[in-house]
Design a protein around this motif. Structure first.
Motif, short mmCIF file in Angstrom:
data_model
loop_
_atom_site.label_atom_id
_atom_site.label_comp_id
_atom_site.label_asym_id
_atom_site.label_seq_id
_atom_site.Cartn_x
_atom_site.Cartn_y
_atom_site.Cartn_z
N ASP A 41 -17.36 -1.96 56.49
CA ASP A 41 -16.87 -3.22 57.24
C ASP A 41 -16.58 -3.43 55.83
OD1 ASP A 41 -17.59 -2.71 59.52
OD2 ASP A 41 -19.43 -2.94 59.52
N VAL A 42 -16.78 -3.45 54.42
CA VAL A 42 -16.15 -3.87 53.56
C VAL A 42 -14.38 -3.09 53.07
CG1 VAL A 42 -16.83 -4.67 51.25
CG2 VAL A 42 -18.54 -4.79 53.08
N GLY A 43 -14.67 -2.13 52.71
CA GLY A 43 -13.62 -1.03 52.29
C GLY A 43 -13.79 -0.51 50.57
N LEU A 44 -12.67 -0.42 49.74
CA LEU A 44 -13.21 1.32 49.00
C LEU A 44 -13.26 0.10 47.90
CD1 LEU A 44 -12.85 3.55 47.84
CD2 LEU A 44 -10.56 3.29 47.07
N VAL A 45 -14.18 0.48 46.66
CA VAL A 45 -15.08 -0.13 45.54
C VAL A 45 -14.61 -0.10 44.81
CG1 VAL A 45 -16.75 -0.63 44.03
CG2 VAL A 45 -17.34 -0.83 46.36
N VAL A 46 -13.49 -0.23 43.70
CA VAL A 46 -12.97 -0.41 42.94
C VAL A 46 -13.75 -0.48 41.34
CG1 VAL A 46 -11.17 -0.90 40.83
CG2 VAL A 46 -10.69 -1.05 43.82
N GLY A 47 -14.56 -1.61 40.97
CA GLY A 47 -15.28 -1.14 39.86
C GLY A 47 -16.67 -2.40 40.52
N ARG A 48 -17.32 -2.94 39.06
CA ARG A 48 -17.85 -4.18 39.10
C ARG A 48 -17.24 -5.57 38.47
NH1 ARG A 48 -21.07 -5.54 34.43
NH2 ARG A 48 -20.09 -3.49 33.66
N TYR A 49 -17.65 -6.39 39.35
CA TYR A 49 -16.67 -7.80 38.78
C TYR A 49 -17.80 -8.65 38.37
CZ TYR A 49 -14.05 -12.28 39.26
OH TYR A 49 -13.00 -12.86 38.33
N GLY A 50 -17.40 -8.59 36.81
CA GLY A 50 -18.36 -9.50 35.65
C GLY A 50 -19.83 -8.82 35.67
N SER A 157 -2.53 0.54 60.87
CA SER A 157 -3.79 0.78 61.21
C SER A 157 -4.87 1.06 60.10
CB SER A 157 -3.78 1.44 62.39
OG SER A 157 -3.59 2.88 62.04
N VAL A 158 -5.49 0.37 60.05
CA VAL A 158 -6.96 0.54 58.79
C VAL A 158 -7.94 0.98 59.31
CG1 VAL A 158 -8.11 0.22 56.48
CG2 VAL A 158 -5.87 -0.84 57.17
N GLY A 159 -9.05 2.08 58.57
CA GLY A 159 -9.99 3.02 59.61
C GLY A 159 -11.14 3.42 58.55
N LEU A 160 -11.80 2.74 59.05
CA LEU A 160 -13.05 3.26 58.18
C LEU A 160 -14.10 4.14 58.90
CD1 LEU A 160 -13.69 -0.29 57.25
CD2 LEU A 160 -12.92 1.44 55.91
N ASP A 161 -14.37 5.56 58.50
CA ASP A 161 -15.10 6.23 59.15
C ASP A 161 -16.60 6.37 59.20
OD1 ASP A 161 -12.57 6.53 61.19
OD2 ASP A 161 -11.95 8.31 59.72
N GLU A 162 -17.25 6.74 59.63
CA GLU A 162 -18.96 6.46 59.04
C GLU A 162 -18.93 8.01 60.01
OE1 GLU A 162 -23.28 4.47 57.74
OE2 GLU A 162 -21.82 3.87 59.76
N ASN A 163 -19.82 9.14 59.21
CA ASN A 163 -20.68 10.10 59.73
C ASN A 163 -21.13 10.61 59.43
OD1 ASN A 163 -21.25 12.66 60.29
ND2 ASN A 163 -19.06 13.55 60.49
N GLN A 164 -22.93 10.50 59.86
CA GLN A 164 -24.34 10.83 59.26
C GLN A 164 -24.41 11.99 58.08
OE1 GLN A 164 -27.23 10.68 62.68
NE2 GLN A 164 -26.58 9.12 63.24
N PRO A 167 -20.14 11.45 53.00
CA PRO A 167 -20.08 9.71 52.96
C PRO A 167 -19.02 8.90 53.70
CG PRO A 167 -19.67 10.74 51.14
CD PRO A 167 -19.85 12.10 51.79
N PRO A 168 -18.76 7.63 53.92
CA PRO A 168 -18.24 6.38 54.65
C PRO A 168 -16.60 7.32 53.59
CG PRO A 168 -19.86 5.41 53.74
CD PRO A 168 -20.11 6.92 53.67
N SER A 169 -15.19 6.97 54.55
CA SER A 169 -14.51 7.35 54.47
C SER A 169 -13.32 5.72 54.75
CB SER A 169 -13.74 8.67 54.70
OG SER A 169 -13.30 8.98 56.37
N MET A 170 -11.88 5.92 53.91
CA MET A 170 -11.00 5.43 54.45
C MET A 170 -9.85 5.40 54.62
SD MET A 170 -10.55 1.42 53.04
CE MET A 170 -9.39 2.15 51.49
N HIS A 171 -8.99 5.27 55.91
CA HIS A 171 -7.74 6.28 55.90
C HIS A 171 -6.55 4.97 56.12
CE1 HIS A 171 -9.55 7.10 60.49
NE2 HIS A 171 -8.19 6.90 60.26
#
Length: 208
Positions: A41-50, A157-164, A167-171
């Motif tokens: 529900d957020v997205g793909l992390v690129v890096g830390r901000y500050g 479409s933007v999909g965020l998949d969660e599988n037990q 790890p979660p993935s995005m496509h």
């Protein structure tokens, strides 16, 4: 495309880093844990901000030699939205469609039914070919979608998949079935030759 999100998490500092300043050690662990990770529900992390906004006092857990700190920090997140148009590069073409990369993210797919029409896949070259017809009297042109070519596409479409078990993935599923989309070279303005410019100049009249 990119957003900054605030995260609350308990960061564990391993015994090896306990000699470092606490904030520096926390930053090091965040930089190892979060980049290239998909948050549901957020997205793909690129890096830390500050720097961390808050680092709580460390506490110990039975049987663990590390220190645990409750932290508040911000992350830069790649979160594309539907109907967003952006550039990428073709990495692979198959009869099912075209795979596209934007450098740090490669799971973008343009299915065959969302190609510019009329288009077809050529088995011999392994490329998709767009055959626009500009005039009834002219032969059909053929524009190939070469590998590594720059392509402009729209996110469908933007999909965020969660599988037990994984790890979660995005496509992202994208389309190029509109004017202006597809290879950037398809829509580039033609370059006029210098000879043509000279011919357009009006002849100068000779003075008597």
């Amino acid at each position: 495309m990119f957003v900054v999100t605030t995260v609350f998490d308990t960061i564990r500092i391993p015994p090896l880093l306990l000699s470092m300043p606490t904030v520096q050690a926390v930053h090091s662990e965040i930089d190892q844990k979060y980049p290239n990770r998909v948050l549901m529900d957020v997205g793909l992390v690129v890096g830390r901000y500050g720097e961390c906004a808050r680092v709580g006092h460390g506490f110990c857990v039975s049987g663990d030699g590390g220190a645990h700190h409750e932290c508040e920090f911000r992350l830069i997140v790649f979160r594309p939205f539907v109907e967003e148009v952006c550039l990428g590069r073709i990495t692979k073409s198959t009869a099912e469609g075209i795979h596209v990369s934007i450098g740090f993210f490669v799971d973008i797919f343009i299915p065959a039914y969302w190609m510019l029409r009329p288009s077809h896949y050529e088995e011999k070259s392994g490329l998709w070919i767009w055959t626009p017809k500009y005039d009834d009297d002219e032969e059909d042109a053929e524009d190939e979608a070469d590998d590594a070519a720059s392509i402009r596409r729209r996110s469908s479409s933007v999909g965020l998949d969660e599988n037990q078990a994984l790890p979660p993935s995005m496509h992202i599923v994208a389309s190029i079935c509109e004017d202006g989309l597809g290879l950037t070279t398809w829509w580039a303005a033609p370059v006029e030759d210098d000879d043509d410019e000279d011919m357009k100049e009006e002849p100068k009249q000779e003075e008597n």
